[in-house]
Design a protein around this motif. Structure first.
Motif, PDB file in Angstrom:
ATOM      1  N   UNK A 121       0.841  -1.160  -0.043  1.00 32.24           N
ATOM      2  CA  UNK A 121       0.210   0.044  -0.137  1.00 32.24           C
ATOM      3  C   UNK A 121       0.781   1.201  -0.145  1.00 32.24           C
ATOM      4  N   UNK A 122       0.580   2.279  -0.996  1.00 33.87           N
ATOM      5  CA  UNK A 122       1.367   3.423  -0.988  1.00 33.87           C
ATOM      6  C   UNK A 122       0.361   4.732  -1.091  1.00 33.87           C
ATOM      7  N   UNK A 123       0.534   5.384   0.116  1.00 34.88           N
ATOM      8  CA  UNK A 123      -0.324   6.774   0.158  1.00 34.88           C
ATOM      9  C   UNK A 123       0.571   7.763  -0.240  1.00 34.88           C
ATOM     10  N   UNK A 124       0.026   8.613  -1.176  1.00 35.86           N
ATOM     11  CA  UNK A 124       0.781   9.818  -1.472  1.00 35.86           C
ATOM     12  C   UNK A 124      -0.249  11.109  -1.577  1.00 35.86           C
ATOM     13  N   UNK A 134      -2.168   3.712  -4.134  1.00 34.43           N
ATOM     14  CA  UNK A 134      -2.109   2.681  -4.803  1.00 34.43           C
ATOM     15  C   UNK A 134      -1.788   1.149  -4.152  1.00 34.43           C
ATOM     16  N   UNK A 135      -2.793   0.361  -4.309  1.00 33.36           N
ATOM     17  CA  UNK A 135      -2.720  -0.815  -3.528  1.00 33.36           C
ATOM     18  C   UNK A 135      -2.513  -2.110  -4.506  1.00 33.36           C
ATOM     19  N   UNK A 136      -1.843  -3.122  -3.833  1.00 36.11           N
ATOM     20  CA  UNK A 136      -1.639  -4.449  -4.398  1.00 36.11           C
ATOM     21  C   UNK A 136      -1.922  -5.336  -3.138  1.00 36.11           C
ATOM     22  N   UNK A 137      -3.147  -6.174  -3.218  1.00 36.02           N
ATOM     23  CA  UNK A 137      -3.584  -6.962  -2.037  1.00 36.02           C
ATOM     24  C   UNK A 137      -3.510  -8.384  -2.580  1.00 36.02           C
ATOM     25  N   UNK A 138      -2.868  -9.037  -1.669  1.00 38.69           N
ATOM     26  CA  UNK A 138      -2.870 -10.611  -1.835  1.00 38.69           C
ATOM     27  C   UNK A 138      -2.846 -11.213  -0.540  1.00 38.69           C
ATOM     28  N   UNK A 139      -4.201 -11.693  -0.146  1.00 32.47           N
ATOM     29  CA  UNK A 139      -4.488 -12.260   1.195  1.00 32.47           C
ATOM     30  C   UNK A 139      -4.595 -11.166   2.157  1.00 32.47           C
ATOM     31  N   UNK A 140      -4.874 -10.063   2.114  1.00 36.00           N
ATOM     32  CA  UNK A 140      -5.160  -9.013   3.187  1.00 36.00           C
ATOM     33  C   UNK A 140      -6.714  -8.821   2.975  1.00 36.00           C
ATOM     34  N   UNK A 141      -7.188  -8.344   4.187  1.00 35.94           N
ATOM     35  CA  UNK A 141      -8.541  -8.082   4.461  1.00 35.94           C
ATOM     36  C   UNK A 141      -8.903  -7.045   5.081  1.00 35.94           C
ATOM     37  N   UNK A 142      -9.411  -6.007   4.539  1.00 39.07           N
ATOM     38  CA  UNK A 142      -9.829  -4.769   5.500  1.00 39.07           C
ATOM     39  C   UNK A 142     -10.910  -5.103   6.638  1.00 39.07           C
ATOM     40  N   UNK A 157     -18.529  10.018   2.414  1.00 37.13           N
ATOM     41  CA  UNK A 157     -17.953  10.199   3.661  1.00 37.13           C
ATOM     42  C   UNK A 157     -18.704   9.314   4.550  1.00 37.13           C
ATOM     43  N   UNK A 158     -18.000   8.352   5.500  1.00 30.95           N
ATOM     44  CA  UNK A 158     -18.614   7.838   6.736  1.00 30.95           C
ATOM     45  C   UNK A 158     -19.285   6.407   6.130  1.00 30.95           C
ATOM     46  N   UNK A 159     -19.251   6.380   4.962  1.00 28.70           N
ATOM     47  CA  UNK A 159     -19.736   5.009   4.358  1.00 28.70           C
ATOM     48  C   UNK A 159     -18.876   3.900   4.975  1.00 28.70           C
ATOM     49  N   UNK A 160     -19.486   3.008   5.569  1.00 25.44           N
ATOM     50  CA  UNK A 160     -18.961   1.952   6.336  1.00 25.44           C
ATOM     51  C   UNK A 160     -18.672   0.674   5.008  1.00 25.44           C
ATOM     52  N   UNK A 161     -17.506   0.364   5.192  1.00 25.32           N
ATOM     53  CA  UNK A 161     -17.098  -0.755   4.125  1.00 25.32           C
ATOM     54  C   UNK A 161     -16.031  -1.608   4.590  1.00 25.32           C
ATOM     55  N   UNK A 162     -15.879  -2.689   3.943  1.00 25.83           N
ATOM     56  CA  UNK A 162     -14.601  -3.635   4.017  1.00 25.83           C
ATOM     57  C   UNK A 162     -14.099  -3.959   2.976  1.00 25.83           C
ATOM     58  N   UNK A 163     -13.220  -5.029   2.574  1.00 22.49           N
ATOM     59  CA  UNK A 163     -12.592  -5.341   1.315  1.00 22.49           C
ATOM     60  C   UNK A 163     -11.666  -6.389   1.389  1.00 22.49           C
ATOM     61  N   UNK A 164     -11.477  -7.082   0.219  1.00 24.08           N
ATOM     62  CA  UNK A 164     -10.695  -8.102  -0.001  1.00 24.08           C
ATOM     63  C   UNK A 164     -10.645  -8.533  -1.585  1.00 24.08           C
ATOM     64  N   UNK A 165      -9.894  -9.489  -1.885  1.00 26.35           N
ATOM     65  CA  UNK A 165      -9.474 -10.011  -3.397  1.00 26.35           C
ATOM     66  C   UNK A 165     -10.564 -11.000  -3.350  1.00 26.35           C
ATOM     67  N   UNK A 179      -3.676  -1.031  11.334  1.00 26.70           N
ATOM     68  CA  UNK A 179      -3.249  -1.899  10.084  1.00 26.70           C
ATOM     69  C   UNK A 179      -4.336  -2.456   9.424  1.00 26.70           C
ATOM     70  N   UNK A 180      -5.239  -2.831  10.237  1.00 28.61           N
ATOM     71  CA  UNK A 180      -6.634  -3.267   9.649  1.00 28.61           C
ATOM     72  C   UNK A 180      -7.428  -2.475   8.788  1.00 28.61           C
ATOM     73  N   UNK A 181      -7.014  -1.266   8.818  1.00 32.46           N
ATOM     74  CA  UNK A 181      -7.611  -0.091   7.979  1.00 32.46           C
ATOM     75  C   UNK A 181      -6.845   0.274   6.794  1.00 32.46           C
ATOM     76  N   UNK A 182      -5.682   0.557   7.197  1.00 35.05           N
ATOM     77  CA  UNK A 182      -4.726   1.081   6.151  1.00 35.05           C
ATOM     78  C   UNK A 182      -3.601   0.152   5.738  1.00 35.05           C
ATOM     79  N   UNK A 183      -3.657  -0.772   6.073  1.00 37.30           N
ATOM     80  CA  UNK A 183      -2.566  -1.940   5.304  1.00 37.30           C
ATOM     81  C   UNK A 183      -1.314  -2.129   5.891  1.00 37.30           C
TER      82      UNK A 183
END
Length: 276
Positions: free
Chosen positions: A7-10, A22-30, A69-77, A260-264
């Motif tokens: 994960x790279x935040x700019x 910019x995110x590359x996710x492999x096995x991570x779950x928000x 804004x404030x919309x709750x969500x999660x995420x994974x591959x 970490x569970x939110x920003x990786x």
């Protein structure tokens, strides 16, 4: 494996309240969380699966993800191959004046497209262009401002006219009081009763209403707000140990896990990443 995710935040040099990811996710779950900003993302490869706004969504390559804004969500591959995507986080203070300008009105708040997943090549192009300008650190202030204005204008075109009913207005107003109270006391030891009193609702009615409206409990929302506030403090260079205790985390290990569970990445990694 989680360690394969990157994960790279700019932060934009020219737009103070715009951040690209910019995110590359492999096995991570928000974990379930929410941001203070509007989020505009594009899935590049793989498939982005997430729960938001009462529904489960699957975003293949090319899809736009829009979160208010404030919309709750999660995420994974959602597939075996790694997930790659970009995201823009834009604070309401930065984009809502542009919404108003595009709509030709004095003020406009809480612009929400009806779709969480959007197929719109024009909007996708505008998002990718601003991501490119920020991540490559190229272009002038006016170029980035113009790119953000094009995003805002396209969103307003898609939204058209929105007018909530009276019951929705009342519920939104009461819950907004509670959210404002939490934001103004984010570093305090808040109780459910404190927050429900601010909304002028009974404790358990407030709890049910809040959870139904936002998909998380008030306690989870307080933790989320503390992490968002801590993230802002880290961006300004505030010492990590000061941030941990200022926002009510029991210790650095607790803060690391939550963050970490939110920003990786850990808070220390984020602070190093964002200030480059």
């Amino acid at each position: 494996m989680e360690q394969d995710s990157q994960f790279q935040f700019i932060k934009s040099r020219h737009l103070p309240e715009v951040t690209a990811l910019q995110a590359e996710m492999d096995g991570f779950t928000y974990d379930k969380h929410a941001h203070e900003e509007y989020a505009f993302g594009v899935t590049l490869s793989g498939r982005q699966d997430f729960f938001s706004n009462g529904q489960f969504h699957k975003s293949p390559p090319g899809n736009i993800i829009h979160l208010k804004p404030e919309e709750v969500h999660d995420g994974h591959s959602g597939v075996e191959e790694p997930l790659s995507y970009v995201m823009l986080y834009v604070h309401p203070r930065q984009i809502e004046p542009l919404f108003a300008d595009a709509a030709g009105v004095q003020r406009i708040d809480d612009v929400r497209m009806s779709e969480t997943l959007v197929q719109d090549p024009v909007l996708r192009q505008h998002i990718m262009e601003l991501v490119r300008l920020i991540t490559d650190n190229v272009g002038s202030r006016i170029e980035q401002e113009h790119a953000l204005l094009r995003i805002a204008s396209r969103v307003v075109q898609r939204v058209g006219h929105y007018e909530p009913d009276e019951l929705t207005r009342r519920a939104d107003a009461l819950l907004q009081r509670a959210k404002d109270f939490i934001h103004h006391h984010v570093d305090a030891d808040l109780s459910l009763e404190d927050i429900s009193d601010a909304a002028n609702l009974s404790k358990y009615h407030f709890l049910r209403l809040f959870r139904r409206q936002f998909g998380i409990t008030p306690h989870q929302y307080v933790i989320n707000c503390r992490i968002n506030a801590a993230r802002t403090a880290l961006e300004t260079g505030e010492p990590l140990n000061d941030v941990v205790y200022r926002y009510g985390f029991s210790d650095l290990s607790h803060f690391n896990r939550r963050f970490k569970r939110i920003y990786g990445m850990t808070p220390k990694q984020y602070q190093s990443n964002i200030r480059r």
